[in-house]
Design a protein around this motif. Structure first.
Motif, PDB file in Angstrom:
ATOM      1  N   MET A  21       0.827  -1.207   0.000  1.00  5.58           N
ATOM      2  CA  MET A  21       0.000   0.000   0.000  1.00  5.58           C
ATOM      3  C   MET A  21       0.862   1.259   0.000  1.00  5.58           C
ATOM      4  O   MET A  21       0.524   2.252  -0.650  1.00  5.58           O
ATOM      5  CB  MET A  21      -0.953  -0.009   1.198  1.00  5.58           C
ATOM      6  N   ILE A  22       1.987   1.219   0.710  1.00  3.70           N
ATOM      7  CA  ILE A  22       2.911   2.352   0.712  1.00  3.70           C
ATOM      8  C   ILE A  22       3.506   2.523  -0.683  1.00  3.70           C
ATOM      9  O   ILE A  22       3.542   3.636  -1.227  1.00  3.70           O
ATOM     10  CB  ILE A  22       4.026   2.153   1.768  1.00  3.70           C
ATOM     11  N   ALA A  23       3.954   1.420  -1.279  1.00  2.00           N
ATOM     12  CA  ALA A  23       4.592   1.473  -2.600  1.00  2.00           C
ATOM     13  C   ALA A  23       3.642   2.007  -3.668  1.00  2.00           C
ATOM     14  O   ALA A  23       4.057   2.724  -4.577  1.00  2.00           O
ATOM     15  CB  ALA A  23       5.113   0.091  -2.984  1.00  2.00           C
ATOM     16  N   SER A  24       2.362   1.664  -3.552  1.00  2.00           N
ATOM     17  CA  SER A  24       1.386   2.118  -4.551  1.00  2.00           C
ATOM     18  C   SER A  24       0.694   3.411  -4.125  1.00  2.00           C
ATOM     19  O   SER A  24      -0.284   3.827  -4.745  1.00  2.00           O
ATOM     20  CB  SER A  24       0.362   1.022  -4.822  1.00  2.00           C
ATOM     21  N   ASP A  25       1.186   4.026  -3.049  1.00  2.00           N
ATOM     22  CA  ASP A  25       0.662   5.300  -2.553  1.00  2.00           C
ATOM     23  C   ASP A  25      -0.832   5.236  -2.227  1.00  2.00           C
ATOM     24  O   ASP A  25      -1.595   6.155  -2.510  1.00  2.00           O
ATOM     25  CB  ASP A  25       0.944   6.412  -3.569  1.00  2.00           C
ATOM     26  N   LEU A  27      -1.879   3.992   1.047  1.00  2.00           N
ATOM     27  CA  LEU A  27      -2.055   3.867   2.494  1.00  2.00           C
ATOM     28  C   LEU A  27      -2.894   5.012   3.073  1.00  2.00           C
ATOM     29  O   LEU A  27      -3.786   4.785   3.891  1.00  2.00           O
ATOM     30  CB  LEU A  27      -0.701   3.782   3.201  1.00  2.00           C
ATOM     31  N   GLY A  28      -2.632   6.225   2.634  1.00  2.96           N
ATOM     32  CA  GLY A  28      -3.422   7.368   3.106  1.00  2.96           C
ATOM     33  C   GLY A  28      -4.887   7.235   2.746  1.00  2.96           C
ATOM     34  O   GLY A  28      -5.771   7.531   3.553  1.00  2.96           O
ATOM     35  N   ASP A  29      -5.165   6.765   1.525  1.00  5.43           N
ATOM     36  CA  ASP A  29      -6.556   6.570   1.096  1.00  5.43           C
ATOM     37  C   ASP A  29      -7.247   5.514   1.945  1.00  5.43           C
ATOM     38  O   ASP A  29      -8.413   5.674   2.322  1.00  5.43           O
ATOM     39  CB  ASP A  29      -6.613   6.161  -0.380  1.00  5.43           C
ATOM     40  N   TYR A  30      -6.523   4.432   2.237  1.00  6.97           N
ATOM     41  CA  TYR A  30      -7.072   3.369   3.086  1.00  6.97           C
ATOM     42  C   TYR A  30      -7.482   3.931   4.449  1.00  6.97           C
ATOM     43  O   TYR A  30      -8.594   3.687   4.930  1.00  6.97           O
ATOM     44  CB  TYR A  30      -6.029   2.254   3.258  1.00  6.97           C
ATOM     45  N   LEU A  31      -6.589   4.711   5.053  1.00  4.44           N
ATOM     46  CA  LEU A  31      -6.869   5.270   6.380  1.00  4.44           C
ATOM     47  C   LEU A  31      -8.011   6.288   6.326  1.00  4.44           C
ATOM     48  O   LEU A  31      -8.878   6.287   7.198  1.00  4.44           O
ATOM     49  CB  LEU A  31      -5.608   5.898   6.965  1.00  4.44           C
TER      50      LEU A  31
END
Length: 166
Positions: A21-25, A27-31
């Motif tokens: 999720m970090i690599a595909s940018d 993680l912020g959207d998930y949160l």
């Protein structure tokens, strides 16, 4: 490979999901999708009331709280999201222990679920001092999603430390 210091105790497959999720940018959207709101507890008085209400609902026989506050000095370098302390003072000829809960100030801007999870964690220390099985059972009694929230909170802390995130 991204260092996931807050997630080191979790299984490798979960760590890998977070890395992806970090690599595909994403993680912020998930949160933001899971935790879109921010709580309204913005000062020490409101935090005290919030903690007292939880304590009254689940831990009536636990020692009373004397102080609950946001603490700017608590930070992640000391691995402290919150602290539960008993400050001893001499009053007259007696030794009195004042129970205090301090929550890291960075949680003023967090999701309400994260604030609740941390307050529940610190309240549980009123009954169970150690992080034992009984401690975590008490946390789950007060917050049934405790373990998922703890994991997501660790993901949130990981996200906050990514370059370019404030």
């Amino acid at each position: 490979m991204t260092d996931l210091r807050y997630l080191q105790a979790y299984p490798p497959h979960l760590q890998e999901q977070v890395r992806q999720m970090i690599a595909s940018d994403r993680l912020g959207d998930y949160l933001r999708q899971r935790y879109p709101a921010r709580h309204e507890v913005q000062n020490d008085k409101a935090l005290y009331v919030y903690a007292q209400e939880l304590k009254q609902a689940y831990l009536r026989s636990a020692p009373s709280l004397d102080k609950v506050l946001f603490d700017n000095r608590l930070d992640l370098t000391h691995r402290a999201l919150g602290l539960n302390t008993a400050v001893s003072r001499v009053q007259g000829g007696k030794l009195k222990a004042k129970k205090e809960i301090r929550i890291a100030a960075l949680f003023k801007d967090a999701a309400p679920q994260f604030l609740r999870m941390i307050v529940v964690h610190e309240l549980a220390h009123l009954k169970e001092r150690d992080h034992s099985k009984a401690f975590y059972q008490l946390c789950q009694h007060m917050e049934p999603d405790y373990h998922q929230l703890e994991f997501d909170l660790r993901v949130y802390l990981t996200y906050r430390e990514l370059p370019g995130i404030t």
